[in-house]
Design a protein around this motif. Structure first.
Motif: not given
Length: 145
Positions: A106, A124, A126, A130, A132-135
């Motif tokens: 990302f 989370q 940002n 891409e 905002s994503k939770w990983l």
């Protein structure tokens, strides 16, 4: 230069975006030597933390005319959500809210939030390209910048 501020949310709803685009153009063309356009990655408005996207007007400026500069600051207060366990630093990894990180897929991003503890800690981020994503930190292999 943030969505919902410039252009304002009301302009988007009333389809008067062209007037705000004209105002932006007029402001830009008044600069004689240099122009600094800024936006906040997080903003407290009416008692709530907001994460507005950069203004759509910024994407209309040719990339060769832009030079993005980011300061190395940290968000001092975490955003609180109901039913989540949050803290400003993950003790196991040393990552902090507001810290810039790199993900192999990302790209670069900013940590917005932590949830959970130990191996199941979720973060989370940002990401610039891409969103905002939770990983899950155990699998994300984030590199601090």
């Amino acid at each position: 230069m943030e969505q919902n501020l410039f252009p304002h949310r009301m302009s988007m709803e009333e389809q008067s975006l062209e007037e705000e685009r004209r105002l932006c153009y007029v402001g830009i063309t008044r600069a004689e030597q240099q122009l600094f356009l800024t936006y906040a990655e997080t903003r407290r408005l009416h008692g709530q933390e907001n994460y507005n996207a950069p203004s759509c007007f910024l994407s209309e400026i040719p990339k060769e005319l832009m030079n993005e500069v980011r300061c190395n600051t940290q968000i001092s207060r975490p955003v609180s959500f109901a039913n989540t366990s949050m803290h400003s630093t993950d003790e196991d990894t040393g990552l902090t809210l507001g810290q810039r990180v790199l993900h192999s897929i990302f790209g670069e991003g900013t940590i917005l939030n932590f949830e959970g503890q130990g191996a199941s800690t979720r973060v989370q981020v940002n990401f610039e390209s891409e969103g905002s994503k939770w990983l899950v930190l155990q699998y994300a292999k984030l590199e601090a910048l």
